[in-house]
Design a protein around this motif. Structure first.
Motif: not given
Length: 396
Positions: A290, A340, A306-310, A324-326, A4
């Motif tokens: 995916r 995703d 931990p946070y939502q990685v993008r 969104p990424a894992t 961001d």
């Protein structure tokens, strides 16, 4: 978290990374570095350090000791490096930097002491008398006198797990005398880590107990008649934090993530340093809703919960999706990251994938690549290096 920030303050780097990857100039699994932004960041840090009478030493491990990165730092006015280990020392010296500090955080192994001495470090940190003797003996063989910094600690100091060690701060006067008694070495000052830490509750940096330990020890040394004592105080450095360190008596600062605008403080406040790095990957294959993208550098330095990685995904700058990424957990090998596709069903094999996270390139198997001309709209990839700063044969 840092994506961001990057998209808001330096979106041209995202565009340049996608364009370079799609043209075949950047491989997947690469940390792309905006060298001009790094030079500007180093200049801001150097100017503020000079105003305050501080000596800045650059930590380069986060960007894999990339030699173009080192030269960009030097162009900004920081001539010397702090080496976290011997590989750091060798890489930064090869790149043309002076070796400003070695032995902290990682002590110099006994068999490499002579090699360290031959690189003529301005400061060499030791945690105990044995390491001090090794440094002195190596310096004698190298024909020079080595200034030593004593790593000190007090009972309530704060250390990351695995970073502990040092001389008891209460005995700093005796430590200084013992180091001065060594042939070919002398006591030069004291150090700790971290002196500053980011506080997520206040969204700002705070002084640690370690910094107070340094202040107390420095006063004891001054009261005992010692002059010119170096006070080395690294940790969460930005040009915005240097006045606080100088006010506490610190004489040496060691910016690392500040050089790429990626300290945790930078993530929540617009500081003088610009974000200057992103991680570039590529969609390898699709499976069960995916997209899988190549890994190798997906170590995210855990400074936040931990946070939502993008990630930004696409083939044309400006025509991208934010997905969104894992990422693989630390216990797994990061062969791939996953995206995703629920909101972007048109993602294709070969698309560029750009992440923004706090990097530690030297612990990965990623490439690093410096790019010039990002802000001017004329980006050019300068070179591709391995994560230890060595040259590569890419493309073979």
């Amino acid at each position: 978290m840092f994506l961001d920030l990057l998209r808001r303050r330096n979106p041209a780097l995202v565009d340049a990374a996608i364009a370079a990857h799609q043209s075949g100039e950047l491989p997947a699994n690469t940390f792309a570095i905006d060298l001009d932004a790094v030079t500007a960041n180093a200049a801001a840090l150097s100017a503020e350090a000079a105003r305050l009478g501080l000596t800045p030493l650059a930590m380069t491990k986060q960007m894999g000791r990339n030699p173009d990165y080192c030269r960009a730092i030097m162009a900004g006015g920081i001539a010397a490096s702090v080496a976290v280990d011997m590989e750091c020392a060798r890489a930064t010296v090869r790149a043309g930097m002076d070796l400003g500090h070695i032995g902290h955080l990682v002590q110099v192994p006994r068999a490499e002491a002579r090699a360290a001495a031959d690189m003529r470090p301005a400061n060499w940190t030791v945690f105990n008398d044995e390491k001090a003797r090794e440094a002195a003996e190596a310096s004698a063989a190298s024909g020079r006198e080595q200034p030593l910094l004593a790593r000190i600690k007090a009972s309530d100091d704060e250390f990351y797990s695995g970073h502990e060690g040092g001389f008891d701060a209460d005995g700093v006067l005796a430590v200084a005398d013992r180091l001065d008694s060594l042939d070919s070495a002398r006591f030069a000052g004291i150090t700790t880590f971290p002196a500053l830490l980011f506080d997520p509750r206040t969204r700002a940096v705070r002084a640690t107990r370690n910094l107070a330990t340094l202040e107390t020890a420095a006063k004891r040394l001054t009261d005992a008649g010692r002059t010119g004592v170096q006070i080395n105080g690294p940790g969460t450095t930005s040009s915005a934090a240097l006045a606080a360190l100088a006010g506490a008596g610190v004489t040496q600062v060691e910016p690392g993530h500040a050089l790429t605008g990626t300290t945790p403080w930078h993530a929540v406040e617009d500081l003088p340093e610009l974000p200057a790095v992103c991680y570039v990957s590529e969609v390898s294959h699709l499976h069960d809703g995916r997209a899988y993208c190549f890994g190798g550098g997906m170590y995210v330095d855990p400074v936040f919960p931990p946070y939502q990685v993008r990630a930004v995904v696409g083939r044309e700058p400006g025509a991208t999706a934010l997905l969104p990424a894992t990422l693989p957990p630390p216990a797994a090998i990061d062969y791939y990251g996953q995206l995703d596709l629920a909101d972007a069903p048109t993602v294709s094999v070969g698309d560029s994938v750009v992440f923004g996270f706090r990097a530690q390139a030297f612990v990965t198997r990623a490439y690093t690549a410096g790019i010039t001309g990002v802000a001017s709209g004329r980006p050019r990839v300068v070179g591709i290096y391995a994560a230890d700063g060595s040259t590569t044969s890419w493309p073979a």
